[in-house]
Design an enzyme around this catalytic site. Sequence first.
Site, PDB file in Angstrom:
ATOM      1  N   THR A 296       0.880  -1.184   0.000  1.00  0.00           N
ATOM      2  CA  THR A 296       0.000   0.000   0.000  1.00  0.00           C
ATOM      3  C   THR A 296       0.909   1.223   0.000  1.00  0.00           C
ATOM      4  O   THR A 296       0.975   1.968   0.964  1.00  0.00           O
ATOM      5  CB  THR A 296      -0.888   0.020   1.254  1.00  0.00           C
ATOM      6  OG1 THR A 296      -0.028  -0.090   2.386  1.00  0.00           O
ATOM      7  CG2 THR A 296      -1.880  -1.117   1.250  1.00  0.00           C
TER       8      THR A 296
ATOM      9  N   PHE B 105       2.680  -5.321  13.166  1.00  0.00           N
ATOM     10  CA  PHE B 105       3.582  -4.351  13.805  1.00  0.00           C
ATOM     11  C   PHE B 105       5.015  -4.858  13.684  1.00  0.00           C
ATOM     12  O   PHE B 105       5.797  -4.773  14.606  1.00  0.00           O
ATOM     13  CB  PHE B 105       3.173  -4.144  15.274  1.00  0.00           C
ATOM     14  CG  PHE B 105       1.768  -3.631  15.408  1.00  0.00           C
ATOM     15  CD1 PHE B 105       0.701  -4.513  15.591  1.00  0.00           C
ATOM     16  CD2 PHE B 105       1.491  -2.274  15.295  1.00  0.00           C
ATOM     17  CE1 PHE B 105      -0.601  -4.048  15.677  1.00  0.00           C
ATOM     18  CE2 PHE B 105       0.182  -1.805  15.381  1.00  0.00           C
ATOM     19  CZ  PHE B 105      -0.866  -2.693  15.572  1.00  0.00           C
TER      20      PHE B 105
ATOM     21  N   LYS C 186      -3.196   1.068  13.907  1.00  0.00           N
ATOM     22  CA  LYS C 186      -1.934   0.858  13.182  1.00  0.00           C
ATOM     23  C   LYS C 186      -1.300   2.200  12.820  1.00  0.00           C
ATOM     24  O   LYS C 186      -0.128   2.447  13.101  1.00  0.00           O
ATOM     25  CB  LYS C 186      -2.208   0.033  11.928  1.00  0.00           C
ATOM     26  CG  LYS C 186      -1.047  -0.053  10.963  1.00  0.00           C
ATOM     27  CD  LYS C 186       0.123  -0.847  11.512  1.00  0.00           C
ATOM     28  CE  LYS C 186       1.331  -0.668  10.607  1.00  0.00           C
ATOM     29  NZ  LYS C 186       2.523  -1.319  11.106  1.00  0.00           N
TER      30      LYS C 186
ATOM     31  N   GLY D 150      19.251   9.991  14.847  1.00  0.00           N
ATOM     32  CA  GLY D 150      19.769   9.463  13.586  1.00  0.00           C
ATOM     33  C   GLY D 150      19.610  10.496  12.493  1.00  0.00           C
ATOM     34  O   GLY D 150      19.256  11.650  12.755  1.00  0.00           O
TER      35      GLY D 150
ATOM     36  N   GLY E 192      13.307   6.407   7.979  1.00  0.00           N
ATOM     37  CA  GLY E 192      13.007   6.019   6.591  1.00  0.00           C
ATOM     38  C   GLY E 192      12.203   4.734   6.633  1.00  0.00           C
ATOM     39  O   GLY E 192      11.484   4.485   7.592  1.00  0.00           O
TER      40      GLY E 192
ATOM     41  N   CYS F   5       7.432   2.192   5.987  1.00  0.00           N
ATOM     42  CA  CYS F   5       6.244   2.418   6.824  1.00  0.00           C
ATOM     43  C   CYS F   5       6.122   3.840   7.343  1.00  0.00           C
ATOM     44  O   CYS F   5       5.176   4.545   6.998  1.00  0.00           O
ATOM     45  CB  CYS F   5       6.256   1.448   7.986  1.00  0.00           C
ATOM     46  SG  CYS F   5       6.197  -0.220   7.386  1.00  0.00           S
TER      47      CYS F   5
HETATM   48  C1  UDX Z   1       3.590  -4.416   3.524  1.00  0.00           C
HETATM   49  C2  UDX Z   1       2.206  -3.860   3.696  1.00  0.00           C
HETATM   50  O1  UDX Z   1       1.483  -4.031   2.492  1.00  0.00           O
HETATM   51  C3  UDX Z   1       2.285  -2.380   3.969  1.00  0.00           C
HETATM   52  O2  UDX Z   1       0.979  -1.887   4.250  1.00  0.00           O
HETATM   53  C4  UDX Z   1       3.117  -2.223   5.192  1.00  0.00           C
HETATM   54  O3  UDX Z   1       3.067  -0.892   5.663  1.00  0.00           O
HETATM   55  C5  UDX Z   1       4.536  -2.626   4.794  1.00  0.00           C
HETATM   56  O4  UDX Z   1       4.549  -4.005   4.484  1.00  0.00           O
HETATM   57  P1  UDX Z   1       5.258  -4.952   1.877  1.00  0.00           P
HETATM   58  O5  UDX Z   1       5.060  -6.374   2.299  1.00  0.00           O
HETATM   59  O6  UDX Z   1       6.535  -4.266   2.212  1.00  0.00           O
HETATM   60  O7  UDX Z   1       4.073  -4.026   2.351  1.00  0.00           O
HETATM   61  O8  UDX Z   1       4.950  -4.878   0.345  1.00  0.00           O
HETATM   62  P2  UDX Z   1       5.891  -5.473  -0.756  1.00  0.00           P
HETATM   63  O9  UDX Z   1       7.180  -5.877  -0.143  1.00  0.00           O
HETATM   64  O10 UDX Z   1       5.825  -4.477  -1.837  1.00  0.00           O
HETATM   65  O11 UDX Z   1       5.112  -6.801  -1.119  1.00  0.00           O
HETATM   66  C6  UDX Z   1       3.857  -6.745  -1.708  1.00  0.00           C
HETATM   67  C7  UDX Z   1       3.763  -8.024  -2.554  1.00  0.00           C
HETATM   68  O12 UDX Z   1       2.453  -8.127  -3.066  1.00  0.00           O
HETATM   69  C8  UDX Z   1       4.723  -7.978  -3.750  1.00  0.00           C
HETATM   70  O13 UDX Z   1       5.475  -9.160  -3.751  1.00  0.00           O
HETATM   71  C9  UDX Z   1       3.797  -7.912  -4.956  1.00  0.00           C
HETATM   72  O14 UDX Z   1       4.298  -8.629  -6.062  1.00  0.00           O
HETATM   73  C10 UDX Z   1       2.537  -8.568  -4.413  1.00  0.00           C
HETATM   74  N1  UDX Z   1       1.310  -8.158  -5.091  1.00  0.00           N
HETATM   75  C11 UDX Z   1       1.053  -6.835  -5.294  1.00  0.00           C
HETATM   76  C12 UDX Z   1       0.397  -9.158  -5.512  1.00  0.00           C
HETATM   77  O15 UDX Z   1       0.636 -10.342  -5.329  1.00  0.00           O
HETATM   78  N2  UDX Z   1      -0.750  -8.772  -6.119  1.00  0.00           N
HETATM   79  C13 UDX Z   1      -1.046  -7.455  -6.354  1.00  0.00           C
HETATM   80  O16 UDX Z   1      -2.094  -7.167  -6.929  1.00  0.00           O
HETATM   81  C14 UDX Z   1      -0.114  -6.453  -5.926  1.00  0.00           C
HETATM   82  C1  UDX Z   2       8.157   0.270  11.771  1.00  0.00           C
HETATM   83  C2  UDX Z   2       7.413  -0.021  13.068  1.00  0.00           C
HETATM   84  O1  UDX Z   2       8.360  -0.105  14.134  1.00  0.00           O
HETATM   85  C3  UDX Z   2       6.650  -1.341  12.950  1.00  0.00           C
HETATM   86  O2  UDX Z   2       5.891  -1.550  14.120  1.00  0.00           O
HETATM   87  C4  UDX Z   2       5.721  -1.260  11.739  1.00  0.00           C
HETATM   88  O3  UDX Z   2       5.042  -2.491  11.566  1.00  0.00           O
HETATM   89  C5  UDX Z   2       6.510  -0.959  10.496  1.00  0.00           C
HETATM   90  O4  UDX Z   2       7.252   0.251  10.656  1.00  0.00           O
HETATM   91  P1  UDX Z   2      10.349  -0.466  10.544  1.00  0.00           P
HETATM   92  O5  UDX Z   2       9.985   0.659   9.631  1.00  0.00           O
HETATM   93  O6  UDX Z   2      10.703  -1.783   9.971  1.00  0.00           O
HETATM   94  O7  UDX Z   2       9.121  -0.735  11.585  1.00  0.00           O
HETATM   95  O8  UDX Z   2      11.615  -0.005  11.399  1.00  0.00           O
HETATM   96  P2  UDX Z   2      11.823   0.726  12.786  1.00  0.00           P
HETATM   97  O9  UDX Z   2      12.767  -0.086  13.559  1.00  0.00           O
HETATM   98  O10 UDX Z   2      10.540   1.113  13.392  1.00  0.00           O
HETATM   99  O11 UDX Z   2      12.590   2.069  12.327  1.00  0.00           O
HETATM  100  C6  UDX Z   2      11.891   2.988  11.516  1.00  0.00           C
HETATM  101  C7  UDX Z   2      12.832   4.134  11.205  1.00  0.00           C
HETATM  102  O12 UDX Z   2      13.051   4.928  12.378  1.00  0.00           O
HETATM  103  C8  UDX Z   2      14.207   3.696  10.715  1.00  0.00           C
HETATM  104  O13 UDX Z   2      14.642   4.597   9.712  1.00  0.00           O
HETATM  105  C9  UDX Z   2      15.088   3.835  11.949  1.00  0.00           C
HETATM  106  O14 UDX Z   2      16.436   4.103  11.610  1.00  0.00           O
HETATM  107  C10 UDX Z   2      14.445   5.035  12.630  1.00  0.00           C
HETATM  108  N1  UDX Z   2      14.625   5.042  14.079  1.00  0.00           N
HETATM  109  C11 UDX Z   2      14.009   4.087  14.838  1.00  0.00           C
HETATM  110  C12 UDX Z   2      15.395   6.037  14.662  1.00  0.00           C
HETATM  111  O15 UDX Z   2      15.947   6.894  13.963  1.00  0.00           O
HETATM  112  N2  UDX Z   2      15.529   6.070  16.012  1.00  0.00           N
HETATM  113  C13 UDX Z   2      14.941   5.122  16.815  1.00  0.00           C
HETATM  114  O16 UDX Z   2      15.106   5.189  18.031  1.00  0.00           O
HETATM  115  C14 UDX Z   2      14.172   4.104  16.202  1.00  0.00           C
END
Ligand code: UDX
Ligand code: UDX
Length: 434
Positions: free
Chosen positions: A86, A152, A207, A256, A260, A263
């Site tokens: 998404t 999460f 979420k 940091g 990035g 999410c």
């Molecule tokens: C997920 C969740 O969707 C997102 O909301 C959350 O915040 C981050 O993790 P993510 O798993 O990272 O996203 O997405 P991505 O790694 O892009 O994988 C999506 C998969 O769905 C891809 O492998 C893509 O090929 C597949 N897809 C996409 C389908 O099978 N059918 C579709 O119509 C579109």
């Molecule tokens: C996040 C949420 O933690 C998770 O619950 C959700 O499902 C998806 O998004 P993720 O994006 O994989 O997970 O990584 P996270 O460890 O949360 O870090 C997010 C970003 O914040 C990274 O760029 C990280 O470097 C930064 N970060 C995190 C900081 O700069 N300082 C911190 O203390 C923690």
Amino acid sequence: MNISIIGAGYVGLVSGACFAEFGASVTCIDNNKGRIEKLNNGIMPIYEPGLSDLVASNVDSEKLFFTSNLSNSIKDSDLVFIAVGTPARRGDGHADLKYVYAVAEEIANNLKEDAVIVNKSTVPVGTAREVKRVIKKANPKLNFHVASNPEFLREGSAINDFMKPDRVILGLESEHSKNVLSDLYKPLIDIKTPILSTDLESAELIKYASNAFLATKVSFINEISLLCEKTGADVHKVAEGMGLDSRIGSKFLQVGPGYGGSCFPKDTQALVRMAQENEASTRIVEAVIEVNASQKARMISKIRGAIDGSILDKKIGVLGLTFKAETDDMRDAPSLSILPALLDKGANIIAHDPEGIEEAKKLLPNSLQYGESIEEVVKDADAIILMTEWIDYREMDLELIKKMMKGDIFIDLRNIFNKKEMKSLGYKYYCIGR
Ligand code: UDX
Ligand code: UDX
């Protein structure tokens, strides 16, 4: 229990493998045939510690299957999870739901009676009801249920986060879906994991609100770090002192170069859009987004300030490209905005990353060079930038590195090194908030 997961990405693949580990029979479906082929050959399409072993053991015990054929895979499924991407829509930052609705259309006429369709992807409030409308329209006779079960998972610790979550959130509209999902999550219920059952909208908003709050903590400490630099305070002491208050908590107060990933950036933007659409305000989240952008910009000026004189033709070694350690994900990584700004000024940059180089090459300018080893990157470098806190860098022999460099500038954007030690080794050491 038979379940299907549509989307074998960071969320779908980890969820599928873990659900199989819980004992369900899981079919992971993806329309990217290359990805499915890799998975059927035991090759993981993403880097996630522990994932390949978990997938292999569940494939061997015939509880986990991969296919790109959606229609006949879901006809026996009690539960169909939607875990497709998404992404933030170009331009307006809305969550792009075209994949979610495309899947809803596609599954409508292949679902079994009383199937439960569960949104695992992060989707704006109201999407579960919309999925229900789409399926009802396409297949008016079918009895089915929709539910929301946001994840999460943090990349790099996704399996642990799945197996030992702080809570499971279930957005439900019927007893049936509650029973089926409670069955599926029984292994977590058995270890006393809090299961919060609520309505669809609250589950969806939990979420976004959770991610936006975590991003708020990160932007908060990043903003405080500038004040620390101006007043001589130490941001780690400030964070430590704050975190000892159980109402604040010590996590997500690590400075940091800005957050990035796939999410925080998209979820904060989507929340702001959702609020605008519903005439509600999210000024705090808007400020969080702004502070994050200025943190990245501040890093660029910190780097340019550290590299005295012109940056032109200076050799800069960059350690780390991914948005955080233990992932290959480059989505919205700070390196994507920091490094091009330096390249534009004529810097000669060579970068290393343990897992992210393949992804990075697709996203960074071709003028950026890559080193297969840390040595290649630091050799004859005028300056080094530590961008991502990989363990490989924490363990470096800093004395040897200093000898290999031409210059003595070390810019640590994750504050992983000790200021005194770096100075005693002869580095001109720059960091954040100390
Ligand atoms: C997920 C969740 O969707 C997102 O909301 C959350 O915040 C981050 O993790 P993510 O798993 O990272 O996203 O997405 P991505 O790694 O892009 O994988 C999506 C998969 O769905 C891809 O492998 C893509 O090929 C597949 N897809 C996409 C389908 O099978 N059918 C579709 O119509 C579109
Ligand atoms: C996040 C949420 O933690 C998770 O619950 C959700 O499902 C998806 O998004 P993720 O994006 O994989 O997970 O990584 P996270 O460890 O949360 O870090 C997010 C970003 O914040 C990274 O760029 C990280 O470097 C930064 N970060 C995190 C900081 O700069 N300082 C911190 O203390 C923690």
